[in-house]
Design an enzyme around this catalytic site. Structure first.
Site, PDB file in Angstrom:
ATOM      1  N   TYR A 193     -15.826  25.231  -4.667  1.00  0.00           N
ATOM      2  CA  TYR A 193     -14.500  25.834  -4.692  1.00  0.00           C
ATOM      3  C   TYR A 193     -13.540  24.971  -5.504  1.00  0.00           C
ATOM      4  O   TYR A 193     -13.030  23.941  -5.028  1.00  0.00           O
ATOM      5  CB  TYR A 193     -13.950  26.001  -3.272  1.00  0.00           C
ATOM      6  CG  TYR A 193     -14.800  26.859  -2.353  1.00  0.00           C
ATOM      7  CD1 TYR A 193     -15.707  27.787  -2.850  1.00  0.00           C
ATOM      8  CD2 TYR A 193     -14.692  26.740  -0.968  1.00  0.00           C
ATOM      9  CE1 TYR A 193     -16.480  28.570  -1.999  1.00  0.00           C
ATOM     10  CE2 TYR A 193     -15.451  27.519  -0.114  1.00  0.00           C
ATOM     11  CZ  TYR A 193     -16.346  28.432  -0.642  1.00  0.00           C
ATOM     12  OH  TYR A 193     -17.112  29.192   0.218  1.00  0.00           O
TER      13      TYR A 193
ATOM     14  N   HIS B  12     -25.723  26.207   0.306  1.00  0.00           N
ATOM     15  CA  HIS B  12     -24.801  27.161  -0.308  1.00  0.00           C
ATOM     16  C   HIS B  12     -25.532  28.121  -1.244  1.00  0.00           C
ATOM     17  O   HIS B  12     -26.050  27.718  -2.273  1.00  0.00           O
ATOM     18  CB  HIS B  12     -23.723  26.398  -1.086  1.00  0.00           C
ATOM     19  CG  HIS B  12     -22.515  27.217  -1.406  1.00  0.00           C
ATOM     20  ND1 HIS B  12     -21.445  26.717  -2.094  1.00  0.00           N
ATOM     21  CD2 HIS B  12     -22.188  28.520  -1.113  1.00  0.00           C
ATOM     22  CE1 HIS B  12     -20.516  27.657  -2.224  1.00  0.00           C
ATOM     23  NE2 HIS B  12     -20.958  28.754  -1.640  1.00  0.00           N
TER      24      HIS B  12
END
Length: 338
Positions: free
Chosen positions: A63, A150
């Site tokens: 992010y 992830h």
């Protein structure tokens, strides 16, 4: 290369279930998702979440190329560390970008931040350990509670063969309290639940008012194995985020078919008869399943996270859920044991 013993440790005895709470904050916006957050806006988001009772915060190196982790760490500084749960993710290492030119941004990957770094997929043991060490530095904390692999969609074998054993090792040594995987699909998560000893999974967009695919694979497996499920992207990237679908609203980041727009409008019609809104339904629907413990939402502003928390607290009449199911507007799987 760091070893598990070089990372600050938590107590090795982890709770059977993490106290995540019904609502968590997903901090992608702190990494400038879609657009930059002004310096007079983003610092107010986490304090507003805290004031609203949120005690679970999720981020990832992905992010904003580490920006989300740095801002989240700054926002959490000074708050009592034993009163919140912090998760981040592994599988993407950040490295200097040799092709960076002034003005280049990471917008091709959806984050409006300088592209001074680049991501390298790495689910190896050494990669996991390095990722944890670097996340601890960016977050400026002495421990991380939960690590998620992830989006290992194209790396299932590596996740099973190297990532999960490394995460299991970190958990057994008390470095982390729990581990799991976070994905935008449910089928592979269901396989991970059945084939590993993970604690928690994060499933984005696959258990919502408009898409209950996780109810056919992941949720039964999680309930059987006692694995916690965190549901993210409950608004399906926009279609369910407003009282009625707005022109240009997206479903899973694309233009929605008219059938889904019509269905959402009909849900709004019925909900309105009970004084309930579509976002309120979208936030509370996943928690009706016994395997789901937490809904994670993003927020661009302090007002947005406060509004989400208020919607989560407003009761929804049982008669409304029954009516929506009877009309075939939401899946019957939502009408269960909570």
């Amino acid at each position: 290369m760091p070893t598990p013993s070089s990372v600050s440790r938590a107590e090795p005895d982890r709770p059977a279930r993490l106290p995540l709470g019904p609502l968590g904050y997903g901090a992608a916006a702190l990494g400038n998702l879609y657009s930059a957050r002004p310096d007079d806006v983003w610092p107010g988001i986490v304090p507003a979440a805290w004031e609203a009772g949120v005690r679970y915060f999720d981020t990832a190196p992905h992010y904003g190329l580490g920006l989300s982790e740095r801002r989240l760490g700054e926002s959490l500084r000074g708050l009592p560390r034993d009163q919140y749960i912090l998760s981040t993710k592994v599988g993407r290492l950040l490295e200097p970008n040799p092709d960076y030119r002034p003005g280049d941004t990471d917008l091709p990957n959806l984050f409006d931040t300088p592209a001074t770094s680049r991501r390298r997929v790495d689910y190896s043991r050494d990669g996991i350990l390095r990722s944890v060490e670097e996340s601890l530095i960016r977050l400026d904390v002495d421990r991380i509670d939960v690590l998620f692999a992830h989006d290992p969609d194209d790396h299932e074998r590596e996740a099973l063969d190297t990532a999960f054993p490394a995460l299991d090792e970190l958990r057994s040594q008390g470095v982390i309290r729990a581990y799991g995987a976070g994905m935008n699909q449910s089928a592979m998560l269901a396989r991970f639940v059945r084939e590993t000893d993970l604690d928690v999974v994060m499933c984005a967009g696959r258990y919502t008012l408009l898409d209950d695919s996780a109810a056919r694979d992941l949720l039964p497996a999680a309930e059987e194995r006692g694995v916690q499920v965190v549901v993210a992207a409950v608004f399906n990237s926009g279609l369910l985020a407003t009282d009625r679908p707005r022109p240009g609203a997206h479903f899973d980041y694309a233009q929605p078919p008219q059938s889904l727009v019509a269905r959402t409008n009909r849900i709004a019609d019925v909900a309105g008869e009970y004084g309930v809104t579509v976002p309120q339904l979208a936030l509370q629907f996943p928690l009706r399943h016994p395997a789901v413990t937490t809904v994670v939402t993003g927020a661009d502003t302090a007002a947005q996270i406060s509004a989400n928390a208020q919607l989560m607290e407003k009761p929804i009449p049982t008669a409304l859920w029954s009516r929506l199911i009877e009309e075939g507007l939401i899946p019957a799987a939502g009408d269960n044991r909570k």
